[in-house]
Design an enzyme around this catalytic site. Structure first.
Site, short mmCIF file in Angstrom:
data_model
loop_
_atom_site.label_atom_id
_atom_site.label_comp_id
_atom_site.label_asym_id
_atom_site.label_seq_id
_atom_site.Cartn_x
_atom_site.Cartn_y
_atom_site.Cartn_z
N GLU A 35 0.82 -1.21 0.00
CA GLU A 35 0.00 0.00 0.00
C GLU A 35 0.86 1.26 0.00
O GLU A 35 0.53 2.25 -0.65
CB GLU A 35 -0.96 0.00 1.19
CG GLU A 35 -2.04 -1.08 1.13
CD GLU A 35 -3.00 -0.89 -0.04
OE1 GLU A 35 -2.98 0.17 -0.69
OE2 GLU A 35 -3.77 -1.82 -0.30
N TYR A 118 -6.91 5.93 4.17
CA TYR A 118 -6.98 4.85 3.18
C TYR A 118 -6.11 3.67 3.60
O TYR A 118 -6.57 2.52 3.66
CB TYR A 118 -6.56 5.33 1.79
CG TYR A 118 -6.32 4.14 0.88
CD1 TYR A 118 -7.39 3.44 0.35
CD2 TYR A 118 -5.02 3.68 0.64
CE1 TYR A 118 -7.18 2.31 -0.42
CE2 TYR A 118 -4.81 2.55 -0.12
CZ TYR A 118 -5.89 1.87 -0.65
OH TYR A 118 -5.68 0.73 -1.40
N ASP A 136 -10.09 4.88 -2.21
CA ASP A 136 -8.95 5.52 -2.86
C ASP A 136 -9.46 6.36 -4.03
O ASP A 136 -10.67 6.54 -4.20
CB ASP A 136 -7.91 4.48 -3.31
CG ASP A 136 -8.38 3.66 -4.51
OD1 ASP A 136 -9.59 3.71 -4.85
OD2 ASP A 136 -7.54 2.97 -5.11
N CYS A 190 -13.68 2.11 -15.20
CA CYS A 190 -14.21 3.45 -14.96
C CYS A 190 -13.04 4.43 -14.78
O CYS A 190 -12.91 5.10 -13.75
CB CYS A 190 -15.11 3.44 -13.73
SG CYS A 190 -16.09 4.94 -13.50
N CYS A 197 -17.52 2.29 -20.59
CA CYS A 197 -18.84 2.05 -20.01
C CYS A 197 -19.49 0.78 -20.57
O CYS A 197 -20.31 0.15 -19.90
CB CYS A 197 -19.75 3.24 -20.25
SG CYS A 197 -19.17 4.76 -19.45
N CYS A 200 -18.79 -2.06 -18.23
CA CYS A 200 -19.01 -1.83 -16.81
C CYS A 200 -20.19 -2.64 -16.27
O CYS A 200 -21.30 -2.58 -16.83
CB CYS A 200 -19.26 -0.34 -16.56
SG CYS A 200 -19.49 0.05 -14.81
N CYS A 206 -25.91 3.23 -13.44
CA CYS A 206 -24.97 4.34 -13.27
C CYS A 206 -25.69 5.67 -13.53
O CYS A 206 -26.20 5.91 -14.64
CB CYS A 206 -23.79 4.18 -14.21
SG CYS A 206 -22.63 5.57 -14.15
#
Length: 288
Positions: A35, A118, A136, A190, A197, A200, A206
């Site tokens: 991370e 985060y 995030d 995305c 799209c 997705c 959406c």
């Protein structure tokens, strides 16, 4: 957003920190290191550095015994080298305060150097399996579009965590998958500039797509161009020191041809102030 976990299980990238053998070998420490490295650095650059790092320092205790110079040297070209110092300090704190075990509690994680909202929640969720919202940049973009109908997210705020928390499944395991899936969707489908799209799993629900993908503006702060910046000068000085380590470099030999001598001097001063370099008389070197 219920299709997300199913989509993630079918399409997620095979990344080291997602593998069971990685967790078996390195546990929460491996997640924490990954991370730190993934902050503002692409996955493809992180993977080889992560493997080398954990080969050298497989536990917080082994890293706590390293020198600052060794840590800065090992960080190499990952960028934003202060992250290396923060990770080193966190390793010392984990060793001294927690017996060498990365804490599970979010507040205890937040008390470690270099760890924010985060990272603390990512470790608690992805290393220990606890139920927390993990948000995030990629997740914020998915939330902004799918839920709020905006093209780009607003600047980060506490409300991002609250919104994500309201969407998490009650089941602990499913909540962890949902967190990972939202990040994966933002990273691979995305995306900021060219969202796909048609691929997705949230396309049918959406808000942004239903509104015709309007341009609702972008309130995020723009990062300064790297070329010609103070960051570039800092990187050049630090690269020189890593290449010369353990030898010191005479100050008059530090980027003598840099086009902006004032910028070069600022870079040297800021590296010293940040603890990434030391000066002794007329020479400069990595911290001893």
């Amino acid at each position: 957003m219920s299709p997300l976990p199913t989509w993630y299980r079918a399409t997620a990238r095979d990344l080291p920190w997602r593998r069971s053998e990685f967790h078996d070998e390195f546990g929460a420490w491996g997640v924490l290191v990954s991370e730190f490295m993934l902050q503002q650095t692409p996955v493809t650059r992180v993977i080889p550095h992560l493997e080398a790092w954990l080969d050298r320092w497989p536990t917080p205790a082994t890293m706590a015994m390293a020198s600052t110079a060794e840590v800065v040297q090992q960080w190499a070209n990952l960028g934003y080298p202060r992250r290396a110092l923060w990770l080193h300090r966190a390793a010392v704190e984990i060793t001294d305060r927690h017996g060498g075990i990365v804490p599970r509690d979010v507040d205890a994680l937040l008390a470690l150097s270099g760890i924010g909202d985060y990272t603390a929640r990512a470790v608690a969720v992805f290393a220990y399996g606890d139920r927390h919202p993990v948000v995030d940049t990629n997740t914020r973009r998915v939330l902004a579009r799918a839920v709020e109908g905006r093209a780009q997210p607003a600047p980060a705020s506490r409300r991002d965590l609250d919104l994500m928390a309201s969407l998490l499944p009650d089941d602990v395991d499913e909540a962890a998958v949902f967190n990972a899936a939202a990040m994966e969707l933002g990273a691979t489908v995305c995306t900021s500039r060219a969202p796909r799209c048609e691929l997705c799993p949230l396309a049918g629900n959406c808000a942004w797509l239903a509104a015709g993908r309007p341009d609702t503006g972008d309130e995020r702060r723009r990062q300064a161009t790297y070329e010609g910046s103070d960051r570039q000068a800092r990187g050049a000085v630090l690269r020189l020191l890593r290449n010369q380590d353990p030898d010191a470099v005479p100050l008059d030999a530090v980027l003598p041809d840099w086009p902006d001598t004032g910028q070069r001097d600022r870079a040297i001063d800021s590296l010293i102030a940040d603890g990434l370099a030391e000066a002794d008389g007329a020479t400069l070197f990595l911290p001893r």
